[in-house]
Write a protein that holds these residues in place. Sequence first.
Motif, PDB file in Angstrom:
ATOM      1  N   MET A   1      22.585   3.815 -34.111  1.00 60.85           N
ATOM      2  CA  MET A   1      23.658   4.407 -33.339  1.00 60.85           C
ATOM      3  C   MET A   1      23.577   5.938 -33.393  1.00 60.85           C
ATOM      4  SD  MET A   1      26.797   2.866 -32.390  1.00 60.85           S
ATOM      5  CE  MET A   1      28.351   3.399 -31.875  1.00 60.85           C
ATOM      6  N   GLU A   2      23.265   6.498 -34.551  1.00 55.11           N
ATOM      7  CA  GLU A   2      23.127   7.953 -34.672  1.00 55.11           C
ATOM      8  C   GLU A   2      21.981   8.464 -33.819  1.00 55.11           C
ATOM      9  OE1 GLU A   2      22.977   9.502 -38.629  1.00 55.11           O
ATOM     10  OE2 GLU A   2      24.587   8.179 -39.306  1.00 55.11           O
ATOM     11  N   ARG A   3      20.906   7.694 -33.785  1.00 60.65           N
ATOM     12  CA  ARG A   3      19.746   8.098 -32.997  1.00 60.65           C
ATOM     13  C   ARG A   3      20.108   8.135 -31.509  1.00 60.65           C
ATOM     14  NH1 ARG A   3      14.674   4.397 -33.664  1.00 60.65           N
ATOM     15  NH2 ARG A   3      16.447   3.027 -33.542  1.00 60.65           N
ATOM     16  N   GLU A   4      20.834   7.121 -31.034  1.00 59.83           N
ATOM     17  CA  GLU A   4      21.269   7.085 -29.643  1.00 59.83           C
ATOM     18  C   GLU A   4      22.229   8.230 -29.337  1.00 59.83           C
ATOM     19  OE1 GLU A   4      22.858   3.282 -28.645  1.00 59.83           O
ATOM     20  OE2 GLU A   4      21.061   2.229 -29.294  1.00 59.83           O
ATOM     21  N   SER A   5      23.099   8.515 -30.274  1.00 59.23           N
ATOM     22  CA  SER A   5      24.047   9.618 -30.101  1.00 59.23           C
ATOM     23  C   SER A   5      23.299  10.944 -29.997  1.00 59.23           C
ATOM     24  CB  SER A   5      25.029   9.650 -31.261  1.00 59.23           C
ATOM     25  OG  SER A   5      25.906  10.732 -31.140  1.00 59.23           O
ATOM     26  N   GLY A   6      22.300  11.125 -30.841  1.00 56.08           N
ATOM     27  CA  GLY A   6      21.491  12.342 -30.800  1.00 56.08           C
ATOM     28  C   GLY A   6      20.752  12.481 -29.486  1.00 56.08           C
ATOM     29  N   GLN A   7      20.218  11.356 -28.999  1.00 52.70           N
ATOM     30  CA  GLN A   7      19.512  11.373 -27.715  1.00 52.70           C
ATOM     31  C   GLN A   7      20.465  11.742 -26.586  1.00 52.70           C
ATOM     32  OE1 GLN A   7      16.315  11.143 -27.072  1.00 52.70           O
ATOM     33  NE2 GLN A   7      16.579  11.238 -24.860  1.00 52.70           N
ATOM     34  N   LEU A   8      21.659  11.186 -26.599  1.00 51.91           N
ATOM     35  CA  LEU A   8      22.647  11.512 -25.572  1.00 51.91           C
ATOM     36  C   LEU A   8      23.035  12.989 -25.599  1.00 51.91           C
ATOM     37  CD1 LEU A   8      25.023   8.426 -25.662  1.00 51.91           C
ATOM     38  CD2 LEU A   8      23.485   9.099 -23.820  1.00 51.91           C
ATOM     39  N   GLU A   9      23.182  13.539 -26.807  1.00 52.65           N
ATOM     40  CA  GLU A   9      23.503  14.965 -26.932  1.00 52.65           C
ATOM     41  C   GLU A   9      22.394  15.831 -26.355  1.00 52.65           C
ATOM     42  OE1 GLU A   9      24.705  16.180 -30.849  1.00 52.65           O
ATOM     43  OE2 GLU A   9      26.011  14.422 -31.066  1.00 52.65           O
ATOM     44  N   ARG A  10      21.138  15.461 -26.609  1.00 55.10           N
ATOM     45  CA  ARG A  10      20.006  16.220 -26.060  1.00 55.10           C
ATOM     46  C   ARG A  10      19.985  16.145 -24.543  1.00 55.10           C
ATOM     47  NH1 ARG A  10      17.884  14.262 -30.749  1.00 55.10           N
ATOM     48  NH2 ARG A  10      17.038  12.371 -29.823  1.00 55.10           N
ATOM     49  N   GLU A  11      20.222  14.969 -23.996  1.00 54.40           N
ATOM     50  CA  GLU A  11      20.251  14.808 -22.541  1.00 54.40           C
ATOM     51  C   GLU A  11      21.393  15.604 -21.915  1.00 54.40           C
ATOM     52  OE1 GLU A  11      20.306  10.633 -21.669  1.00 54.40           O
ATOM     53  OE2 GLU A  11      18.376  10.297 -22.645  1.00 54.40           O
ATOM     54  N   LEU A  12      22.521  15.646 -22.593  1.00 50.74           N
ATOM     55  CA  LEU A  12      23.658  16.414 -22.103  1.00 50.74           C
ATOM     56  C   LEU A  12      23.330  17.902 -22.063  1.00 50.74           C
ATOM     57  CD1 LEU A  12      26.577  16.559 -21.162  1.00 50.74           C
ATOM     58  CD2 LEU A  12      27.273  16.643 -23.556  1.00 50.74           C
ATOM     59  N   ARG A  13      22.670  18.408 -23.093  1.00 55.78           N
ATOM     60  CA  ARG A  13      22.293  19.825 -23.122  1.00 55.78           C
ATOM     61  C   ARG A  13      21.338  20.163 -21.981  1.00 55.78           C
ATOM     62  NH1 ARG A  13      20.280  19.634 -28.461  1.00 55.78           N
ATOM     63  NH2 ARG A  13      21.959  18.500 -29.457  1.00 55.78           N
ATOM     64  N   VAL A  14      20.385  19.273 -21.708  1.00 61.16           N
ATOM     65  CA  VAL A  14      19.440  19.501 -20.601  1.00 61.16           C
ATOM     66  C   VAL A  14      20.198  19.537 -19.277  1.00 61.16           C
ATOM     67  CG1 VAL A  14      17.539  18.452 -19.291  1.00 61.16           C
ATOM     68  CG2 VAL A  14      17.433  18.553 -21.786  1.00 61.16           C
ATOM     69  N   ALA A  15      21.120  18.611 -19.089  1.00 65.71           N
ATOM     70  CA  ALA A  15      21.909  18.572 -17.852  1.00 65.71           C
ATOM     71  C   ALA A  15      22.755  19.837 -17.709  1.00 65.71           C
ATOM     72  CB  ALA A  15      22.796  17.332 -17.836  1.00 65.71           C
ATOM     73  N   GLU A  16      23.331  20.310 -18.793  1.00 64.21           N
ATOM     74  CA  GLU A  16      24.152  21.524 -18.747  1.00 64.21           C
ATOM     75  C   GLU A  16      23.322  22.737 -18.362  1.00 64.21           C
ATOM     76  OE1 GLU A  16      25.819  21.524 -22.678  1.00 64.21           O
ATOM     77  OE2 GLU A  16      27.652  20.514 -22.027  1.00 64.21           O
ATOM     78  N   ARG A  17      22.084  22.798 -18.861  1.00 63.33           N
ATOM     79  CA  ARG A  17      21.224  23.940 -18.543  1.00 63.33           C
ATOM     80  C   ARG A  17      20.821  23.947 -17.067  1.00 63.33           C
ATOM     81  NH1 ARG A  17      18.782  23.083 -23.789  1.00 63.33           N
ATOM     82  NH2 ARG A  17      17.301  21.700 -22.792  1.00 63.33           N
TER      83      ARG A  17
END
Length: 68
Positions: A1-17
Motif C-alpha cells: 500500500m505504501e508503494r502504491e501511495s508513493g507511486q501516486l504521489e510521483r504521478e501527481l507531481r508530474v501532472a502538476e508540473r
Amino acid sequence: MERESGQLERELRVAERSYGSDHRHLVVARSYLTKLLGNVRLVRHLAQHHSEFLAEFQRIADGDAATA
C-alpha cells in the motif's frame, strides 16, 4: 500500500508540473479556433458538411468545454 501511495504521489507531481504547459497550449488552441470561426466561408462549409464538428468547435470557442 505504501508503494502504491508513493507511486501516486510521483504521478501527481508530474501532472502538476505539466499543468501550466498544458493549460497554455489549450488557451492558444482555443484562441486559434475562435479566430477560425470568424471566417464566414469556413463556418458555412462546416455547417453544410460537418455540422457535428462545427457545434463542438463553437462550444469550445464559447468556453463551454468544461461541460463535456
